[in-house]
Design a protein around this motif. Structure first.
Motif, short mmCIF file in Angstrom:
data_model
loop_
_atom_site.label_atom_id
_atom_site.label_comp_id
_atom_site.label_asym_id
_atom_site.label_seq_id
_atom_site.Cartn_x
_atom_site.Cartn_y
_atom_site.Cartn_z
N GLU A 80 0.84 -1.19 0.00
CA GLU A 80 0.00 0.00 0.00
C GLU A 80 0.88 1.24 0.00
O GLU A 80 1.82 1.36 0.79
CB GLU A 80 -0.91 0.01 1.24
CG GLU A 80 -1.86 -1.17 1.33
CD GLU A 80 -3.02 -1.05 0.37
OE1 GLU A 80 -3.14 -0.01 -0.29
OE2 GLU A 80 -3.82 -2.01 0.29
N GLY A 81 0.59 2.20 -0.89
CA GLY A 81 1.36 3.42 -0.92
C GLY A 81 1.23 4.15 -2.23
O GLY A 81 0.33 3.88 -3.03
N VAL A 156 13.72 3.82 -12.27
CA VAL A 156 13.36 2.84 -11.25
C VAL A 156 11.95 3.13 -10.76
O VAL A 156 11.64 4.26 -10.35
CB VAL A 156 14.33 2.88 -10.05
CG1 VAL A 156 13.84 1.96 -8.93
CG2 VAL A 156 15.72 2.47 -10.49
N ASN A 157 11.08 2.13 -10.83
CA ASN A 157 9.71 2.26 -10.36
C ASN A 157 9.61 1.69 -8.95
O ASN A 157 10.06 0.56 -8.70
CB ASN A 157 8.77 1.51 -11.31
CG ASN A 157 7.34 1.95 -11.14
OD1 ASN A 157 7.07 3.08 -10.75
ND2 ASN A 157 6.40 1.05 -11.41
N ALA A 158 9.03 2.46 -8.04
CA ALA A 158 8.93 2.02 -6.65
C ALA A 158 7.61 2.50 -6.05
O ALA A 158 6.95 3.39 -6.58
CB ALA A 158 10.10 2.56 -5.83
N ILE A 159 7.24 1.89 -4.93
CA ILE A 159 6.09 2.34 -4.15
C ILE A 159 6.60 2.89 -2.82
O ILE A 159 7.38 2.22 -2.13
CB ILE A 159 5.10 1.19 -3.90
CG1 ILE A 159 4.38 0.83 -5.20
CG2 ILE A 159 4.07 1.58 -2.84
CD1 ILE A 159 3.33 -0.26 -5.05
N GLU A 166 8.96 4.40 3.26
CA GLU A 166 10.19 3.97 2.60
C GLU A 166 9.88 3.44 1.20
O GLU A 166 8.81 2.88 0.97
CB GLU A 166 10.87 2.86 3.42
CG GLU A 166 11.49 3.34 4.72
CD GLU A 166 12.66 4.28 4.50
OE1 GLU A 166 13.49 4.01 3.60
OE2 GLU A 166 12.73 5.30 5.20
N PRO A 167 10.81 3.61 0.25
CA PRO A 167 10.58 3.10 -1.11
C PRO A 167 10.74 1.59 -1.20
O PRO A 167 11.72 1.02 -0.70
CB PRO A 167 11.65 3.81 -1.93
CG PRO A 167 12.76 4.08 -0.98
CD PRO A 167 12.10 4.32 0.36
N ILE A 168 9.77 0.93 -1.83
CA ILE A 168 9.83 -0.51 -2.10
C ILE A 168 10.04 -0.68 -3.60
O ILE A 168 9.20 -0.30 -4.40
CB ILE A 168 8.54 -1.22 -1.66
CG1 ILE A 168 8.22 -0.90 -0.20
CG2 ILE A 168 8.68 -2.73 -1.86
CD1 ILE A 168 9.26 -1.36 0.80
#
Length: 309
Positions: A80-81, A156-159, A166-168
């Motif tokens: 979730e984010g 870079v794709n992150a959530i 924090e970035p996942i």
């Protein structure tokens, strides 16, 4: 780099193995299905529970049988984010021009419908890579991977996880092939070709760019987009676009000239234009991306809710 929990499944028994894996999880856990490799049989799906994902697996398995494809996919835990991409340009040794993008890729307003690759996005840049909050965690570790092997943009794709902030890490893409590049071009106030040349030749880029503005892009299309159907979009007339005039804010997609020199859609999926702009706020820039009264295409469609998201 933090990544979601994930498991890979391949081969003819992949579907049963995936169901067995899910049977051992709590029913209320959310999981994401994503194909691994080049298959286009089914797109990414985010399930809110295990029973939802199990039912989805049966449907996708049928699609793979119909297409005579061997399954190769990943199940990863739902995070979730807020999804955000972090990009910088690599000259073979160092990164420059760090920027972030928030993208919307669903077909309809309200983020409904199928994923299209991109419906619109907002980009912002930083004075140097160290000023980008996500650079050190997401891009810096990749420098040693690309050194001497690749020159160009790395995205870079992150959530950004809701609870930890924090970035996942989700995925990275080293390529020039996305609508954000049209928005990003507005930030370069010096010669854009100079940036491409310096990155390709491994030189230190010393060009000028804006880091105090937002940059946006909006995709304009006609049916059968986002699908492909040979001949469906071919020949649709385009009005208000002068192919002799270069406009930084209007980038033609599937556009050609007919026998009389008039612009028309060439197909195959009807992606007509990418409209781009810069502005002081995300809302302002997305409003400026919407087509003016001059540009007209029969059956033209685009997202109208992006300024308010």
């Amino acid at each position: 780099i933090e990544v979601p929990e994930f498991v890979s499944f391949t081969g003819p028994n992949a579907w049963n193995k995936a169901k067995k894996f899910l049977a051992e999880r709590d029913e209320d856990e959310g999981w994401v299905w994503k194909h691994n490799g080049d298959s286009e049989t089914a797109s990414t799906y985010v399930a809110s529970s295990v029973p939802e994902m199990v039912r989805l697996l049966d449907w996708i398995a049928g699609l793979y049988v119909k297409e005579k494809e061997q399954p190769d996919f990943i199940l990863s835990s739902k995070v979730e984010g807020v999804e955000v991409s972090t990009e910088a340009w690599f000259n073979g040794t160092d990164f420059v021009l760090a920027n972030n993008t928030i993208e919307r890729n669903r077909f309809f307003n309200g983020d409904l419908g199928e994923k299209t690759g991109c419906a619109g996005n907002v980009v912002w840049t930083y004075g140097d890579v160290d000023s980008c909050p996500l650079y050190e965690k997401l891009l810096a570790p990749l420098a040693k991977v690309f050194k001497g092997k690749y020159n160009g943009p790395v995205d870079v794709n992150a959530i950004i996880e809701k609870e930890s902030n924090e970035p996942i890490f989700l995925e990275f893409t080293p390529r020039l092939g996305y609508d954000a590049i049209y928005a990003f071009a507005h930030c370069i106030t010096s010669d854009l070709a100079g940036l491409l040349a310096d990155i390709a030749m491994g030189r230190k880029w010393k060009g000028e760019f804006k880091s105090d503005r937002y940059f946006g892009a909006l995709r304009i299309h006609v049916p059968p987009y986002p699908e492909e159907e040979k001949g469906r979009a071919e020949g649709v007339p385009v009005f208000g676009f002068d192919p002799e005039t270069v406009r930084k804010s209007v980038s033609p997609g599937e556009i050609r000239l007919d026998a009389n020199g008039n612009p028309e859609i060439s197909g195959p999926n009807g992606c007509a234009f990418i409209l781009s702009a810069d502005g002081g706020t995300p809302k302002e820039v997305m409003l400026k991306c919407e087509p003016d009264k001059l540009l007209k295409v029969p059956m033209m469609r685009y997202r109208t809710d992006l300024p308010d998201l």
